[in-house]
Design a protein around this motif. Sequence first.
Motif, PDB file in Angstrom:
ATOM      1  N   ASN A  55      64.257  27.626  38.943  1.00  0.00           N
ATOM      2  CA  ASN A  55      65.555  28.040  39.477  1.00  0.00           C
ATOM      3  C   ASN A  55      65.407  29.418  40.118  1.00  0.00           C
ATOM      4  O   ASN A  55      64.463  30.163  39.838  1.00  0.00           O
ATOM      5  CB  ASN A  55      66.633  28.036  38.390  1.00  0.00           C
ATOM      6  CG  ASN A  55      66.322  28.998  37.274  1.00  0.00           C
ATOM      7  OD1 ASN A  55      66.357  30.214  37.484  1.00  0.00           O
ATOM      8  ND2 ASN A  55      66.014  28.474  36.090  1.00  0.00           N
ATOM      9  N   GLU A  56      66.343  29.761  40.962  1.00  0.00           N
ATOM     10  CA  GLU A  56      66.238  30.996  41.743  1.00  0.00           C
ATOM     11  C   GLU A  56      66.310  32.250  40.878  1.00  0.00           C
ATOM     12  O   GLU A  56      65.637  33.244  41.162  1.00  0.00           O
ATOM     13  CB  GLU A  56      67.338  31.030  42.799  1.00  0.00           C
ATOM     14  CG  GLU A  56      67.140  30.008  43.888  1.00  0.00           C
ATOM     15  CD  GLU A  56      68.231  30.055  44.934  1.00  0.00           C
ATOM     16  OE1 GLU A  56      68.921  31.086  45.042  1.00  0.00           O
ATOM     17  OE2 GLU A  56      68.378  29.052  45.658  1.00  0.00           O
ATOM     18  N   ILE A  57      67.090  32.235  39.823  1.00  0.00           N
ATOM     19  CA  ILE A  57      67.221  33.425  38.965  1.00  0.00           C
ATOM     20  C   ILE A  57      65.894  33.751  38.302  1.00  0.00           C
ATOM     21  O   ILE A  57      65.422  34.892  38.366  1.00  0.00           O
ATOM     22  CB  ILE A  57      68.338  33.228  37.914  1.00  0.00           C
ATOM     23  CG1 ILE A  57      69.689  33.092  38.617  1.00  0.00           C
ATOM     24  CG2 ILE A  57      68.342  34.361  36.898  1.00  0.00           C
ATOM     25  CD1 ILE A  57      70.818  32.682  37.702  1.00  0.00           C
ATOM     26  N   ASP A  58      65.273  32.756  37.687  1.00  0.00           N
ATOM     27  CA  ASP A  58      63.983  33.002  37.035  1.00  0.00           C
ATOM     28  C   ASP A  58      62.908  33.349  38.051  1.00  0.00           C
ATOM     29  O   ASP A  58      62.044  34.188  37.781  1.00  0.00           O
ATOM     30  CB  ASP A  58      63.556  31.791  36.201  1.00  0.00           C
ATOM     31  CG  ASP A  58      64.362  31.651  34.923  1.00  0.00           C
ATOM     32  OD1 ASP A  58      64.806  32.684  34.394  1.00  0.00           O
ATOM     33  OD2 ASP A  58      64.543  30.509  34.461  1.00  0.00           O
ATOM     34  N   ASP A  59      62.945  32.708  39.212  1.00  0.00           N
ATOM     35  CA  ASP A  59      61.961  33.032  40.242  1.00  0.00           C
ATOM     36  C   ASP A  59      62.057  34.517  40.638  1.00  0.00           C
ATOM     37  O   ASP A  59      61.041  35.194  40.772  1.00  0.00           O
ATOM     38  CB  ASP A  59      62.171  32.170  41.490  1.00  0.00           C
ATOM     39  CG  ASP A  59      61.713  30.738  41.283  1.00  0.00           C
ATOM     40  OD1 ASP A  59      60.999  30.481  40.290  1.00  0.00           O
ATOM     41  OD2 ASP A  59      62.074  29.883  42.112  1.00  0.00           O
ATOM     42  N   GLU A  60      63.258  35.004  40.786  1.00  0.00           N
ATOM     43  CA  GLU A  60      63.472  36.394  41.185  1.00  0.00           C
ATOM     44  C   GLU A  60      62.981  37.357  40.093  1.00  0.00           C
ATOM     45  O   GLU A  60      62.328  38.351  40.380  1.00  0.00           O
ATOM     46  CB  GLU A  60      64.952  36.651  41.503  1.00  0.00           C
ATOM     47  CG  GLU A  60      65.213  38.021  42.082  1.00  0.00           C
ATOM     48  CD  GLU A  60      64.475  38.270  43.396  1.00  0.00           C
ATOM     49  OE1 GLU A  60      64.049  39.414  43.626  1.00  0.00           O
ATOM     50  OE2 GLU A  60      64.312  37.310  44.187  1.00  0.00           O
TER      51      GLU A  60
END
Length: 65
Positions: A55-60
């Motif tokens: 997901n984008e949050i964890d990727d960031e």
Amino acid sequence: MQAAKQKIYNLVETLPDFQLTEIANFILFIKMRDENKLHKDLEALSVSSTDFWNNEIDDEVWNNV
């Protein structure tokens, strides 16, 4: 279960030697098929569990580590 093993044993005892290799190969095939199914099941579980982290949050967050 023991009765089934005994029945198989009794049947194998009646076979000529040249057929025993075929029986052994069939038993190995069954074992390998079951192990392959277990491997595929574990692989499917692994893939589904990684979807949680994609997901984008964890990727960031991980991009800044």
